[in-house]
Design a protein around this motif. Structure first.
Motif, mmCIF file in Angstrom:
data_model
loop_
_atom_site.group_PDB
_atom_site.id
_atom_site.type_symbol
_atom_site.label_atom_id
_atom_site.label_comp_id
_atom_site.label_asym_id
_atom_site.label_seq_id
_atom_site.Cartn_x
_atom_site.Cartn_y
_atom_site.Cartn_z
ATOM 1 N N ALA A 146 -16.208 34.771 18.126
ATOM 2 C CA ALA A 146 -16.424 35.942 18.986
ATOM 3 C C ALA A 146 -15.907 35.673 20.401
ATOM 4 C CB ALA A 146 -17.889 36.368 18.997
ATOM 5 N N LEU A 147 -14.673 35.170 20.461
ATOM 6 C CA LEU A 147 -14.034 34.953 21.752
ATOM 7 C C LEU A 147 -12.636 35.552 21.740
ATOM 8 C CD1 LEU A 147 -11.783 32.441 21.434
ATOM 9 C CD2 LEU A 147 -13.853 31.073 21.466
ATOM 10 N N THR A 148 -12.154 35.835 22.929
ATOM 11 C CA THR A 148 -10.792 36.317 23.098
ATOM 12 C C THR A 148 -9.905 35.117 23.371
ATOM 13 O OG1 THR A 148 -11.595 38.387 24.025
ATOM 14 C CG2 THR A 148 -9.299 37.843 24.431
ATOM 15 N N LEU A 149 -8.818 35.014 22.610
ATOM 16 C CA LEU A 149 -7.920 33.867 22.709
ATOM 17 C C LEU A 149 -6.483 34.354 22.826
ATOM 18 C CD1 LEU A 149 -7.227 30.811 22.411
ATOM 19 C CD2 LEU A 149 -7.266 31.182 19.924
ATOM 20 N N HIS A 150 -5.801 33.897 23.860
ATOM 21 C CA HIS A 150 -4.367 34.126 24.012
ATOM 22 C C HIS A 150 -3.659 32.781 23.937
ATOM 23 C CE1 HIS A 150 -4.136 38.410 25.296
ATOM 24 N NE2 HIS A 150 -5.419 38.184 25.547
ATOM 25 N N VAL A 151 -2.634 32.688 23.102
ATOM 26 C CA VAL A 151 -1.825 31.479 22.997
ATOM 27 C C VAL A 151 -0.370 31.928 23.046
ATOM 28 C CG1 VAL A 151 -1.314 29.410 21.653
ATOM 29 C CG2 VAL A 151 -3.590 30.451 21.489
ATOM 30 N N ARG A 152 0.340 31.461 24.060
ATOM 31 C CA ARG A 152 1.700 31.937 24.285
ATOM 32 C C ARG A 152 2.631 30.755 24.572
ATOM 33 N NH1 ARG A 152 3.647 36.801 25.136
ATOM 34 N NH2 ARG A 152 1.512 37.618 25.173
ATOM 35 N N GLU A 153 3.686 30.665 23.793
ATOM 36 C CA GLU A 153 4.702 29.636 24.011
ATOM 37 C C GLU A 153 5.583 30.052 25.188
ATOM 38 O OE1 GLU A 153 8.732 28.201 21.778
ATOM 39 O OE2 GLU A 153 7.021 28.706 20.494
ATOM 40 N N LEU A 154 5.622 29.209 26.209
ATOM 41 C CA LEU A 154 6.474 29.463 27.371
ATOM 42 C C LEU A 154 7.807 28.741 27.248
ATOM 43 C CD1 LEU A 154 3.770 29.158 30.169
ATOM 44 C CD2 LEU A 154 4.527 31.207 28.957
ATOM 45 N N ALA A 155 7.813 27.626 26.524
ATOM 46 C CA ALA A 155 9.035 26.866 26.267
ATOM 47 C C ALA A 155 8.784 25.994 25.050
ATOM 48 C CB ALA A 155 9.402 26.005 27.471
ATOM 49 N N GLY A 156 9.841 25.641 24.346
ATOM 50 C CA GLY A 156 9.681 24.726 23.219
ATOM 51 C C GLY A 156 10.868 24.733 22.285
ATOM 52 N N GLU A 157 11.190 23.547 21.769
ATOM 53 C CA GLU A 157 12.278 23.390 20.811
ATOM 54 C C GLU A 157 11.827 22.665 19.556
ATOM 55 O OE1 GLU A 157 15.326 21.316 22.919
ATOM 56 O OE2 GLU A 157 15.538 22.893 24.444
ATOM 57 N N ASN A 158 10.712 21.950 19.634
ATOM 58 C CA ASN A 158 10.218 21.139 18.524
ATOM 59 C C ASN A 158 8.899 21.731 18.026
ATOM 60 O OD1 ASN A 158 8.364 18.906 17.505
ATOM 61 N ND2 ASN A 158 10.336 17.863 17.500
ATOM 62 N N SER A 159 8.858 22.112 16.757
ATOM 63 C CA SER A 159 7.677 22.795 16.211
ATOM 64 C C SER A 159 6.417 21.950 16.312
ATOM 65 C CB SER A 159 7.935 23.205 14.758
ATOM 66 O OG SER A 159 8.930 24.197 14.699
ATOM 67 N N HIS A 160 6.533 20.654 16.062
ATOM 68 C CA HIS A 160 5.365 19.776 16.162
ATOM 69 C C HIS A 160 4.823 19.786 17.591
ATOM 70 C CE1 HIS A 160 3.264 15.929 14.657
ATOM 71 N NE2 HIS A 160 2.779 16.188 15.850
ATOM 72 N N HIS A 161 5.706 19.696 18.564
ATOM 73 C CA HIS A 161 5.269 19.694 19.959
ATOM 74 C C HIS A 161 4.610 21.010 20.355
ATOM 75 C CE1 HIS A 161 8.506 16.452 21.032
ATOM 76 N NE2 HIS A 161 7.504 15.962 20.326
ATOM 77 N N ILE A 162 5.151 22.115 19.868
ATOM 78 C CA ILE A 162 4.582 23.431 20.180
ATOM 79 C C ILE A 162 3.165 23.544 19.621
ATOM 80 C CG2 ILE A 162 4.801 25.921 19.755
ATOM 81 C CD1 ILE A 162 7.923 25.352 19.691
#
Length: 195
Positions: A146-162
């Motif tokens: 019951a929480l609001t969650l925003h997750v946004r990629e700002l930069a990234g090239e490697n899926s594991h790192h993201i």
């Protein structure tokens, strides 16, 4: 102590999970999904939560049911452990770097569940793990916590790192949001008086 124990059994998964919000970042994770074990270990350490998870799931089908149901169980445990949410900071956000990846995570322990993600992974898999399951986990977790969650990629090239930046970021943001505000320790952090 702000802690919870959740058991969830369906025809697809059997989960036992314990969560302590006032822990030291210790974890014991056995989900049957190796990459998720890694992500939840990172999450617990960066949240400073103690987390134990055992899941027996139908991973011979794929990892979807286990990942989603663990998200449900973890969300339910967080909601239970927070109780009436008295004294918590409630909001937190962080832009977390992981090498070339940069992921913004923002949380509001609002009493309303919702996950809003923008994670364009460059690959469909990380090892054998389907990257689309990261979003499935976050949706299940946020809805049941019951929480609001925003997750946004700002930069990234490697899926594991993201993915790693997203889970570490969630841990850090939740650590800050669930901490007790000494100036408001006896108050619900809402003008409505209820979250």
């Amino acid at each position: 102590m702000r802690a919870a124990e959740v058991s969830r059994t369906t025809t697809e998964t059997d989960i036992r999970l314990t969560l302590n919000l006032d822990g030291s970042g210790q974890s014991d994770i056995h989900t049957g999904v190796g990459f998720l074990d890694h992500m939840l270990t990172l999450f617990a350490r960066h949240a400073n939560f103690d987390l134990a998870v055992v899941c027996k799931g139908d991973t011979w089908v794929d990892d979807h049911h286990s990942v989603e149901d663990i998200g449900i169980a973890l969300g339910a445990a967080l909601k239970e452990a927070l109780g009436d949410k008295r004294g918590i900071f409630r909001y937190a956000s962080l832009a977390l770097p992981m090498d070339e990846a940069l992921v913004l995570v923002a949380v509001d322990i609002s009493g309303r569940g919702g996950a809003y993600t923008d994670l364009p992974f460059p690959s469909e898999k990380i090892g054998t793990f389907d990257t689309e399951l990261v979003r499935e986990f976050f949706v299940a977790f946020a809805t049941n916590a019951a929480l609001t969650l925003h997750v946004r990629e700002l930069a990234g090239e490697n899926s594991h790192h993201i993915a790693e930046a997203a889970f570490k970021g969630l841990g850090h943001a939740l650590r800050a949001a669930v901490n007790i505000d000494p100036a408001q320790a006896d108050r619900i952090p809402s003008t409505k008086g209820l979250l």
